[in-house]
Design a protein around this motif. Sequence first.
Motif, PDB file in Angstrom:
ATOM      1  N   ARG A  36     -36.717 -35.810-104.526  1.00 56.75           N
ATOM      2  CA  ARG A  36     -36.698 -37.234-104.184  1.00 56.75           C
ATOM      3  C   ARG A  36     -35.714 -37.992-105.067  1.00 56.75           C
ATOM      4  N   ASP A  90     -39.146 -35.737 -96.151  1.00 58.08           N
ATOM      5  CA  ASP A  90     -40.217 -35.792 -97.150  1.00 58.08           C
ATOM      6  C   ASP A  90     -41.390 -36.567 -96.557  1.00 58.08           C
ATOM      7  N   ARG A 121     -43.505 -31.685 -98.443  1.00 57.09           N
ATOM      8  CA  ARG A 121     -43.868 -32.651 -99.484  1.00 57.09           C
ATOM      9  C   ARG A 121     -42.923 -32.384-100.648  1.00 57.09           C
ATOM     10  N   ALA A 122     -41.980 -33.292-100.854  1.00 55.85           N
ATOM     11  CA  ALA A 122     -40.876 -33.055-101.775  1.00 55.85           C
ATOM     12  C   ALA A 122     -41.322 -33.101-103.232  1.00 55.85           C
TER      13      ALA A 122
END
Length: 374
Positions: A134, A213, A128-129
């Motif tokens: 991102r 992601d 989970r970025a």
Amino acid sequence: MSPPLVASPLRLLPFHAISLDTGRTGGRTVARALARPYRSVTDRLRSWERRGRLLRDPEPAVYVHEYTTSGITVRGVVGAMDLSRRAADDGARAVLPHEGVHTDQARELAERMYEMQVNPAPILMVHRARPATRAAVYRAMAAEPWQTFEDHDHQRHRIWAVRDPEALAQLQQSLSDTRAVIADGHHRYDAYLRLQESHPGTAWDRGLAMLVDQDDTPLFLGAIHRLLRGTSMDDVRRAVETSRGLVWSEVGETDAVAALGPGALVATDGRRWAVATFTGASVEAPTCRAAVEVLHHDIVPRLDPAPTSTEYGHRVDVVLRRAEPGRAVAVLLPAPGFDVVHRIVAEQGLLPEKATSFQPKPTTGVIMRSVADG
């Protein structure tokens, strides 16, 4: 066995990407390029390069790779992952395997990769970025793609090359505290580490990896069902009834299939149907135990007699066709959620073999790494 642990921070470093001709990526061409004798693979690829059948990026980069298949788009960062540091304790882990590996298979892969001098495909990792990661990916996508094409398997690709030193530094900084779960490639990951330990201080200090992601372009998690041969429904019932926290309920086929989900698995021999529910699990509590854990840790060890074999299937209809009263029981499992998988491995646990099916995977041959290029 569980592979060794790569230490934080996670580092995806620039490398020279090589890729097969876009019309030949996928299908039999990749198999031919990477086939025996493995010592000839490097020369074979260089020959293909001279004939225009292989593209080699002349400048090193970290790449943003976006691929679309069957209406699902996945995007990730591809780099040469630093393998040179081992974690001294659980909290220092950067990479989290969720399945064990077979030693012989990992050793064979390492030997094959060393002979080829090529990382033929990135291992696939999920996280989970952070917003900064991102943002770095989106900035890279604002430029013209390095490559855009549809491959032989009808998978569509867009690839951006990140070369700017400042952009690379920002990306590396954003990944510094990432803990990534391996989605696909556990044996290749173990092979990477074997090669690094055998050849420290060389290009084998790195291995090709793609980091996706899960909050942006998530991979789909599918279930992998089981067929327990040499087992009857009564054997499974007794195992469930002697397991703490499990409840056995025989129902009709329609009700059994409808009950499949978090906290419930289904057993059938093709004639009888039953639901085994377990406590501490509900749709509202997505971080419950994975059903595949319940099956292999609680139920299977209590089967008497033990199954003569266990078969695996991604498709429900295929597993159900093999069920047979008194001789083979099909067990249908719900797909574990990503948060369940992450919680289990973050607590230094491993799921049973073939517990997850992350899809879709990128076509082999789109991005490869020649170890000879560094």
